[in-house]
Design a protein around this motif. Sequence first.
Motif, PDB file in Angstrom:
ATOM      1  N   SER B 183       0.839  -1.204   0.000  1.00  0.00           N
ATOM      2  CA  SER B 183       0.000   0.000   0.000  1.00  0.00           C
ATOM      3  C   SER B 183       0.867   1.244   0.000  1.00  0.00           C
ATOM      4  O   SER B 183       1.916   1.271   0.641  1.00  0.00           O
ATOM      5  CB  SER B 183      -0.895  -0.019   1.240  1.00  0.00           C
ATOM      6  OG  SER B 183      -1.286   1.286   1.601  1.00  0.00           O
ATOM      7  N   ASP B 184       0.429   2.277  -0.699  1.00  0.00           N
ATOM      8  CA  ASP B 184       1.271   3.469  -0.841  1.00  0.00           C
ATOM      9  C   ASP B 184       0.746   4.674  -0.070  1.00  0.00           C
ATOM     10  O   ASP B 184       1.022   5.815  -0.432  1.00  0.00           O
ATOM     11  CB  ASP B 184       1.452   3.818  -2.321  1.00  0.00           C
ATOM     12  CG  ASP B 184       0.145   4.259  -2.967  1.00  0.00           C
ATOM     13  OD1 ASP B 184      -0.910   4.155  -2.301  1.00  0.00           O
ATOM     14  OD2 ASP B 184       0.181   4.700  -4.125  1.00  0.00           O
ATOM     15  N   ALA B 185      -0.035   4.434   0.976  1.00  0.00           N
ATOM     16  CA  ALA B 185      -0.568   5.569   1.725  1.00  0.00           C
ATOM     17  C   ALA B 185      -0.808   5.233   3.196  1.00  0.00           C
ATOM     18  O   ALA B 185      -1.130   4.109   3.536  1.00  0.00           O
ATOM     19  CB  ALA B 185      -1.884   6.030   1.092  1.00  0.00           C
ATOM     20  N   VAL B 186      -0.597   6.232   4.029  1.00  0.00           N
ATOM     21  CA  VAL B 186      -1.099   6.184   5.400  1.00  0.00           C
ATOM     22  C   VAL B 186      -2.461   6.854   5.360  1.00  0.00           C
ATOM     23  O   VAL B 186      -2.564   8.004   4.934  1.00  0.00           O
ATOM     24  CB  VAL B 186      -0.181   6.966   6.377  1.00  0.00           C
ATOM     25  CG1 VAL B 186      -0.790   7.004   7.765  1.00  0.00           C
ATOM     26  CG2 VAL B 186       1.209   6.364   6.407  1.00  0.00           C
ATOM     27  N   GLU B 187      -3.489   6.125   5.761  1.00  0.00           N
ATOM     28  CA  GLU B 187      -4.815   6.756   5.802  1.00  0.00           C
ATOM     29  C   GLU B 187      -5.284   6.824   7.248  1.00  0.00           C
ATOM     30  O   GLU B 187      -4.990   5.929   8.049  1.00  0.00           O
ATOM     31  CB  GLU B 187      -5.812   5.972   4.940  1.00  0.00           C
ATOM     32  CG  GLU B 187      -5.443   6.023   3.456  1.00  0.00           C
ATOM     33  CD  GLU B 187      -6.579   5.540   2.552  1.00  0.00           C
ATOM     34  OE1 GLU B 187      -7.441   6.354   2.193  1.00  0.00           O
ATOM     35  OE2 GLU B 187      -6.599   4.344   2.219  1.00  0.00           O
TER      36      GLU B 187
END
Lengths: 714, 714
Positions: B183-187
């Motif tokens: 995954s390419d994001a911190v949400e």
Amino acid sequence: MKRFYLFLLLLTSGYLLPPASAQSVRWHEIHPGIWKGTVGKPDAYDLLKAADTEPSSTLKKLKKADFPLNNEDISVEVKNGKTYLRFPLERNEQLYGFGLNFQTIHQRGRIMQLHADHYGKSDNGRTHAPVPFYVSSLGYGVFVNSAKYIDVYAGSSVRKDSRNAPEVQDRNTDKNWQAHPYSDAVEMLVPAEGIELYVFAGPKPVNAIERFNLLSGGGCLPPRWGLGFTQRVNRLYNEEQVKAEAKAFSDKGYPLDFIGLEPGWQSKSYPCTFEWDQIRFPNPEKFVKEMDAVGVKINLWTNPYVSPDASIYSKIKPYTASNTVWNGIVPDLSMPEARKILFGQFEKEHVKIGVSGYKIDEVDGFDTYLWPDVATFPSGHTAEQLRQTYGLLVQKYSYDMFRKNNSRTYGLVRGSNAGGSSFPYVIYNDNYSHEDFITALINSGYSGVLWTPEVRASKTSEEWLRRFQTVCFSPMAMINAWASSTQPWTFPDVAEQVKDMAQLRMRMMPYWYSTFAKYHYEGTPPFRGMNLEEGFGMEINKEKTPTNLEENPYEEATAKEVKNQYMAGEYLLVAPLFTGQTSRKVILPKGKWYDFYTGKFAGEGEVITVTPGLSKIPVFVKDGGIIPMMPALLHAPKANEKVDLEIRYYGKKQAAVSSLYDDDGETFAYENNRYTWRELKVESRNGVLRGTISAPEKDKPNTIGRVTWHFMTN
Amino acid sequence: MKRFYLFLLLLTSGYLLPPASAQSVRWHEIHPGIWKGTVGKPDAYDLLKAADTEPSSTLKKLKKADFPLNNEDISVEVKNGKTYLRFPLERNEQLYGFGLNFQTIHQRGRIMQLHADHYGKSDNGRTHAPVPFYVSSLGYGVFVNSAKYIDVYAGSSVRKDSRNAPEVQDRNTDKNWQAHPYSDAVEMLVPAEGIELYVFAGPKPVNAIERFNLLSGGGCLPPRWGLGFTQRVNRLYNEEQVKAEAKAFSDKGYPLDFIGLEPGWQSKSYPCTFEWDQIRFPNPEKFVKEMDAVGVKINLWTNPYVSPDASIYSKIKPYTASNTVWNGIVPDLSMPEARKILFGQFEKEHVKIGVSGYKIDEVDGFDTYLWPDVATFPSGHTAEQLRQTYGLLVQKYSYDMFRKNNSRTYGLVRGSNAGGSSFPYVIYNDNYSHEDFITALINSGYSGVLWTPEVRASKTSEEWLRRFQTVCFSPMAMINAWASSTQPWTFPDVAEQVKDMAQLRMRMMPYWYSTFAKYHYEGTPPFRGMNLEEGFGMEINKEKTPTNLEENPYEEATAKEVKNQYMAGEYLLVAPLFTGQTSRKVILPKGKWYDFYTGKFAGEGEVITVTPGLSKIPVFVKDGGIIPMMPALLHAPKANEKVDLEIRYYGKKQAAVSSLYDDDGETFAYENNRYTWRELKVESRNGVLRGTISAPEKDKPNTIGRVTWHFMTN
């Protein structure tokens, strides 16, 4: 003067203001003994809207009742964008429910957040069916109709204004100091600006549950074949292997009604194409028909996450969530467009060629793979709302597809919620603790869902047989060999005993079918906890373990719960043994109880110890129990096929009556009144017991052949 | 035409609408290398407002920096009453922080809800310090200033619109199928209609942490005595027993700076009166003074829950929560009125008679006893907000009391959060796993808090000594004998080794004190993970365990984390042994490392195996390390008391420089510039190493007596 200004300042800044006074709820009796109350502005989308079922027509026949609580003791307040709920508790009241729990039955004192999820080894509200419904030992139920994560404090916190405040204790000197003082309220926090609430009358706790189930259509009525035996085969079996498996069952004389295909039937899985794999299943239609011809139906595993290689991918993409699951897109099944595309595909590819049902996996949650709560959905419903209702949505709209094709289904689903009682799906999971599975079976009865303690693999033949015994006394008798490739005869030393159990399952089909009919028409949970049984002590014995401040500074007394025996249908008390046990204690409620196998008197209102041997699961029959049975067929009777009955009677009561349900067993004709209840009656004539069955009704289905009565108790 | 209307209908009903476009954040560089961004309407009450501290003046001296992220990759959206956050992740980036975790260090891929709570054996966000701050291996930090429960998906979910989407895999046939795709994001999801965000520049990860700490005033500066040894005595000891305990320490030659009294000093506890028990402590003022006269300060246990028997009960009652804790009322410490009453009592009864500090218990949470989230508070702040900030509030306002009395304090607290770095409190808990305690020590350094691996009881003398060794290399060297009544010499066979360790702790006081001064003035965490050390590999080795579908259907590769060694101060690498170990591996970062005890070369950029024997905890010194030490006093030097120094030098570097902090050690005079940094310098003259200390500054404190240099490496 200065003081006055200070007072004004404090007042205007919110200080000193008494909390906004709670609203009293205005209740409307929408059905006899069911009240609805609405406070504030509830969310437009809720559990009942997701399930979208009609209340059962049985509700009309119920009696009106008095509102079972003192309304002044109920408080509902909306503030900070949330709804604050309080319901009263009496000192000795017990609570059951709050979803499909796996380790606890008594819920009083517990704290949880009801949250659709894979069960994670502790009962904290995260479960496959986080049903916001509870039933009280005092004979009423409460349902909070919200598709949000609800915080529940089930009698765990003491309010400053409590009318029954517990005694203040000094921990320095009082050895009886309690980490958890007595609390007189169930408090809940719903993250919504209002709420729709339901209260259910009893008079008995089971009646409150029945009303809850009837509100969403009553329990499901599976086809007869659903109550036979099912085998889920290895995930990569091809059609030849599946046919061979069915043939082996038949050759060896093990009953088999449906086979479940695991992911490998699809061309790709995780994410899914929903399309047959052309190598493993080159001619699905032919395959399904051939299986049907040998009496075995096909059930298909799937999850709802759409592969980029699925033919419906581009079409459904606009109606999917912002985040993916295993790189599959997530249909927003609260939107008609998404449903139409997904289930349109299902219908065309599977149902139309004769597939009998589904196992719908991974709709429960499990944070590590599911869409996160920051995901957004095109309907505008939040990720939280979709998570709480996804299990309902897949059940509702897959069931509708079968209804449209006038063919009943019975399948598996890994997530459900309130409102789903009438959907013919059984919940399962990967936890695989035999003990927890029985606790879940008990709790399913408090939450309007079904649960199977499925058999997968076992370390020993003893474990294999013990697990097999319980699954045959559950809503779905299943081996799930998706990874293990096990078969009923995998352990040769118990293969015969396993066959006996499977045959017993088949022989009891008339009993199970009537039990489910009672679930459907009356709402009575087919499998349920002892606490719903009259004559079973409701008291809890709390046991305080020796204080060890070092290891457990907030040690509390733990309740001793009865989690290892349960009721199956109207008459049977099942007391399974677990691996390692050769004997066990069984608590028999008040009244006389008889051994299911021999008819001998077992005890009354007492604790007995049984040593049944490995091949038997202890089962006891209530005094006057009437158990209709049939021959040990290899497959369930087909629609309208007649079978002979052997009706067993237990005990020495001189008169008893029961009823046997009958319909075609496969279609939805029963919804158009094409069903019948036959009276089974035992009377004494000249000191001799005699059994009779009422005559068939004109123009109603009749699948009953020759009837033989067995009076089991001498 | 019909289609058009359908389209309109869908559009107006919310369907088909693209998600509301995310706002781009407008960042303001409020201090060099610290950016603040505000989106929507953040809650009026947040973590920094609760902590209410001033940023450190050091910030002015820092260099401006470039914004460390691509702002287009940051997305913030407010909808459904919540704030949806997204920050980017590079493929090989690692994340640290998200509060005081106990089992994990690398946080990438993890899912948690940051929630003040007792640590419950799994890192799910529920912890004593659920700090919403993370630091990236790429050298930047992010802080979400909210006092709500924040859902964090730290690179765990893949968005449909991901620019770096992972490859789609077929689980049927691909053996490398992953349960968790890249995954390419911190949400994050914040339940508020807006948010205040902070981004911190590096360039190194430790610099981002320093900036985070400096934003809330820098780290705390304990009094010198706080870094000595402390014993917490049995909860029911009376004053004679406490005096006897102190005398025993002195008689046996064990250092002791402060004694902690547990609940029994209060007339009643759980809930508390905050008043001395007249039988166990008939003359508190005399007692505290007598203890002070023998060099031992008094620290008092308490929790904030007010007993009906407390003299302040009626007065504080209007400013308390709707729900009680152990029947005690809960002061709303976000209200000045409540603080004034509670801490007014503390000041009068304790601080004014010389009490040195507190252990403030049970402010972290633990659902089973704390106020529930349905509780309401008179300030109007929610139960959730109070729970997230209660630890900050008790620290802030108890610390203010000591500041007002110009006497530094150093104590214990069981809950904290972002904003609390400058409060002189150390976190502890009841978990008592030696391994977890070391992981927590490492994670404390990523979250701006302090943690002690306190020693309580032990099953063996080996465990006792091993635990003791680590607590002497931690922020607070403590035995907590509240329930166990243990003493350092409880295990006679290791009593001498324990004494050696305690003496080493005292001898190292100048090093510890300077280390804390760097925490205070520069923000550098005194105890921290190896990943912040230059030359320590940042790569993670992932290990995929053999697939077992039956037992773990969603098996994922597990990261091998280095959780058993850490940095203490600028120069020391500590590698503790746990019970049962006789040898262990130590990863030495790049550069030369030397044995702390002998000065011998240990290795460079390699993994070594050490077998130190039971009496030693392996400690290594960085090349050029300068370690100031003092004699093994039984008590810390008093204010302005001069002590001789022994300064050790490790390695063969021909030039090195360090600095030694000095002030009076007890008062807040340092806030008025009454402190000094003395330069410690090593140079080679004619091939011979020589050490010098800079001259004392005029009009500044000077506690340094005779200085001796030891060149440890030959």
